[in-house]
Design a protein around this motif. Sequence first.
Motif, PDB file in Angstrom:
ATOM      1  N   THR A   9      57.078  42.832  39.109  1.00 44.80           N
ATOM      2  CA  THR A   9      55.600  43.066  39.733  1.00 44.80           C
ATOM      3  C   THR A   9      54.668  42.567  38.840  1.00 44.80           C
ATOM      4  OG1 THR A   9      56.383  45.189  40.649  1.00 44.80           O
ATOM      5  CG2 THR A   9      54.221  44.749  40.342  1.00 44.80           C
ATOM      6  N   ASP A  10      54.906  42.711  37.525  1.00 47.53           N
ATOM      7  CA  ASP A  10      53.907  42.385  36.433  1.00 47.53           C
ATOM      8  C   ASP A  10      53.527  40.671  36.566  1.00 47.53           C
ATOM      9  OD1 ASP A  10      53.598  44.833  35.422  1.00 47.53           O
ATOM     10  OD2 ASP A  10      55.171  44.529  33.658  1.00 47.53           O
ATOM     11  N   VAL A  11      54.819  39.952  36.765  1.00 43.87           N
ATOM     12  CA  VAL A  11      54.869  38.453  36.754  1.00 43.87           C
ATOM     13  C   VAL A  11      54.049  38.318  38.078  1.00 43.87           C
ATOM     14  CG1 VAL A  11      56.134  36.474  36.924  1.00 43.87           C
ATOM     15  CG2 VAL A  11      56.827  37.956  35.336  1.00 43.87           C
TER      16      VAL A  11
ATOM     17  N   PRO B 289      52.164  38.612  31.402  1.00 44.94           N
ATOM     18  CA  PRO B 289      52.208  39.572  32.320  1.00 44.94           C
ATOM     19  C   PRO B 289      51.945  41.117  31.743  1.00 44.94           C
ATOM     20  CG  PRO B 289      54.024  38.025  32.596  1.00 44.94           C
ATOM     21  CD  PRO B 289      53.343  37.756  31.259  1.00 44.94           C
ATOM     22  N   GLU B 290      52.576  41.229  30.670  1.00 44.02           N
ATOM     23  CA  GLU B 290      52.336  42.657  30.112  1.00 44.02           C
ATOM     24  C   GLU B 290      50.789  42.804  29.595  1.00 44.02           C
ATOM     25  OE1 GLU B 290      56.220  41.119  29.690  1.00 44.02           O
ATOM     26  OE2 GLU B 290      54.659  40.234  28.953  1.00 44.02           O
ATOM     27  N   LEU B 291      50.049  41.732  29.264  1.00 42.50           N
ATOM     28  CA  LEU B 291      48.752  42.169  29.057  1.00 42.50           C
ATOM     29  C   LEU B 291      47.941  42.256  30.318  1.00 42.50           C
ATOM     30  CD1 LEU B 291      46.409  42.411  26.986  1.00 42.50           C
ATOM     31  CD2 LEU B 291      46.129  39.853  26.719  1.00 42.50           C
ATOM     32  N   ALA B 292      48.178  41.518  31.284  1.00 38.62           N
ATOM     33  CA  ALA B 292      47.820  41.331  32.698  1.00 38.62           C
ATOM     34  C   ALA B 292      47.892  43.141  33.283  1.00 38.62           C
ATOM     35  CB  ALA B 292      48.367  40.524  33.455  1.00 38.62           C
ATOM     36  N   ARG B 293      49.028  43.525  33.057  1.00 41.12           N
ATOM     37  CA  ARG B 293      49.565  44.985  33.473  1.00 41.12           C
ATOM     38  C   ARG B 293      48.420  45.759  32.711  1.00 41.12           C
ATOM     39  NH1 ARG B 293      54.002  47.641  35.418  1.00 41.12           N
ATOM     40  NH2 ARG B 293      53.662  49.925  34.646  1.00 41.12           N
ATOM     41  N   THR B 294      48.130  45.609  31.383  1.00 38.84           N
ATOM     42  CA  THR B 294      47.258  46.468  30.615  1.00 38.84           C
ATOM     43  C   THR B 294      45.760  46.496  31.274  1.00 38.84           C
ATOM     44  OG1 THR B 294      48.586  46.193  28.472  1.00 38.84           O
ATOM     45  CG2 THR B 294      46.205  46.932  28.256  1.00 38.84           C
ATOM     46  N   ALA B 295      45.445  45.424  31.409  1.00 42.66           N
ATOM     47  CA  ALA B 295      43.992  45.401  32.217  1.00 42.66           C
ATOM     48  C   ALA B 295      44.085  46.071  33.599  1.00 42.66           C
ATOM     49  CB  ALA B 295      43.612  43.899  32.370  1.00 42.66           C
TER      50      ALA B 295
ATOM     51  N   PHE C 293      46.417  44.077  45.354  1.00 41.76           N
ATOM     52  CA  PHE C 293      46.894  42.574  45.059  1.00 41.76           C
ATOM     53  C   PHE C 293      48.230  42.975  44.309  1.00 41.76           C
ATOM     54  CE2 PHE C 293      47.972  39.097  42.560  1.00 41.76           C
ATOM     55  CZ  PHE C 293      47.681  37.843  43.363  1.00 41.76           C
ATOM     56  N   ARG C 294      48.198  43.746  43.240  1.00 41.90           N
ATOM     57  CA  ARG C 294      49.496  44.249  42.732  1.00 41.90           C
ATOM     58  C   ARG C 294      50.270  45.007  43.593  1.00 41.90           C
ATOM     59  NH1 ARG C 294      51.274  45.051  37.437  1.00 41.90           N
ATOM     60  NH2 ARG C 294      52.853  46.767  37.407  1.00 41.90           N
ATOM     61  N   GLY C 295      49.845  45.862  44.432  1.00 45.30           N
ATOM     62  CA  GLY C 295      50.599  46.655  45.295  1.00 45.30           C
ATOM     63  C   GLY C 295      51.369  45.866  46.147  1.00 45.30           C
ATOM     64  N   ASP C 296      50.786  44.837  46.832  1.00 48.34           N
ATOM     65  CA  ASP C 296      51.327  43.827  47.742  1.00 48.34           C
ATOM     66  C   ASP C 296      52.546  43.293  47.325  1.00 48.34           C
ATOM     67  OD1 ASP C 296      49.922  44.473  49.954  1.00 48.34           O
ATOM     68  OD2 ASP C 296      48.561  43.070  49.785  1.00 48.34           O
ATOM     69  N   GLY C 297      52.226  42.960  46.007  1.00 46.09           N
ATOM     70  CA  GLY C 297      53.462  42.058  45.204  1.00 46.09           C
ATOM     71  C   GLY C 297      54.724  43.183  44.909  1.00 46.09           C
ATOM     72  N   HIS C 298      54.275  44.303  44.505  1.00 45.72           N
ATOM     73  CA  HIS C 298      55.335  45.286  44.182  1.00 45.72           C
ATOM     74  C   HIS C 298      56.267  45.603  45.590  1.00 45.72           C
ATOM     75  CE1 HIS C 298      57.292  48.571  42.344  1.00 45.72           C
ATOM     76  NE2 HIS C 298      56.916  49.611  43.171  1.00 45.72           N
TER      77      HIS C 298
ATOM     78  N   PHE D  68      45.579  43.322  50.487  1.00 46.22           N
ATOM     79  CA  PHE D  68      44.686  42.976  49.560  1.00 46.22           C
ATOM     80  C   PHE D  68      43.987  41.882  50.509  1.00 46.22           C
ATOM     81  CE2 PHE D  68      43.735  38.781  47.518  1.00 46.22           C
ATOM     82  CZ  PHE D  68      43.026  39.383  46.575  1.00 46.22           C
ATOM     83  N   ALA D  69      44.488  41.003  51.199  1.00 45.02           N
ATOM     84  CA  ALA D  69      43.740  40.132  51.997  1.00 45.02           C
ATOM     85  C   ALA D  69      42.385  40.781  52.847  1.00 45.02           C
ATOM     86  CB  ALA D  69      44.364  39.184  52.758  1.00 45.02           C
ATOM     87  N   GLY D  70      42.915  42.218  53.460  1.00 46.55           N
ATOM     88  CA  GLY D  70      41.853  42.732  54.277  1.00 46.55           C
ATOM     89  C   GLY D  70      40.656  42.997  53.447  1.00 46.55           C
ATOM     90  N   HIS D  71      40.931  43.518  52.063  1.00 48.46           N
ATOM     91  CA  HIS D  71      40.122  44.066  51.315  1.00 48.46           C
ATOM     92  C   HIS D  71      39.049  42.806  50.650  1.00 48.46           C
ATOM     93  CE1 HIS D  71      40.739  48.351  51.254  1.00 48.46           C
ATOM     94  NE2 HIS D  71      41.920  48.056  51.350  1.00 48.46           N
ATOM     95  N   ALA D  72      39.739  41.700  50.427  1.00 50.23           N
ATOM     96  CA  ALA D  72      39.256  40.510  49.738  1.00 50.23           C
ATOM     97  C   ALA D  72      38.113  39.924  50.906  1.00 50.23           C
ATOM     98  CB  ALA D  72      40.312  39.631  49.464  1.00 50.23           C
TER      99      ALA D  72
END
Length: 293
Positions: A250-252, A8-14, A167-172, A141-145
């Motif tokens: 959120t990262d997870v 999750p930390e590396l995904a956050r870096t991306a 995607f991240r924002g909705d999860g947050h 996210f779904a709207g944009h997807a």
Amino acid sequence: MPDDAPSPELARTAWSALEPIHIPVYFAPEARERYAAIGLDDRALAYFASRSAAMGAVDPGTVTAAFYSFSPALVGSAIPRAWSLAAPETVLRTRLDVADQVLRRVLGEDAAGSERMKEAAGLARTAAEAAAGLTPGRPLFAGHAGLEWPGEPHTVLWHAATLLREFRGDGHIATLVDARLAPLEALATHAATGAMKTSFLRRSRGWSEEEWAEGIRGAVGRGLVTADPEGALALTEAGRTLRADLETRTDVLSAGPYAAIGARGCERLAELTAPFAEAFRAEGLVPGSRSRT
């Protein structure tokens, strides 16, 4: 799918590497000019319409729910009036034009069509398309997807950055709801981290001084922040624990799409986009940001 799933930390870096590529569509001079040309000549009109148009001509309650931390009054000053000035389809075309113009200007024509851009766009799109299979519970996210992909590498990269950001924002937001943090309490704890100025958070989210004070009292009452007589906020130990937990969770919740490119793909994506992100920062187009509180 690669067998080197990223942490999750590396995904956050991306994600962090892509964020500066998305957000200039709200702050660049081209954004103000192009949105004004279609009737959205106010910052609130342009922001709320351009970000929510992918969901259609939605009502202010829907936008307030999806954006979470913005004052209903501020949202109501823009939505639904924006749709009487420009249809969502017009807003979306304009938004893509803004992205095209900003990326070409800031990065340069050569970078826009470079092999670096093509490789970065391919990696980001792979992750974003993987995210499109994970839409439940992520309405913005779904709207944009559901939008069509642009055709050029630099706009593909921008669109992928947009998808992964929302995607991240909705999860947050899901973590904030689960923590039973009201929007103003969430903002108060965010302000107390020092990541953004308290005055900026209050004004940009449209809350009155009285509403903000009530939110601070709520966060103080829950033992999450302290406030001195001048209004400066600081996290308590409980507040620091909560904020750290929110970001970790959120990262997870946000890591799934990046498994499609693997750990090496995440590292490569961050490497490829680093000069692009630096160019936007040098232009002053990247305000400080965290998940999406």
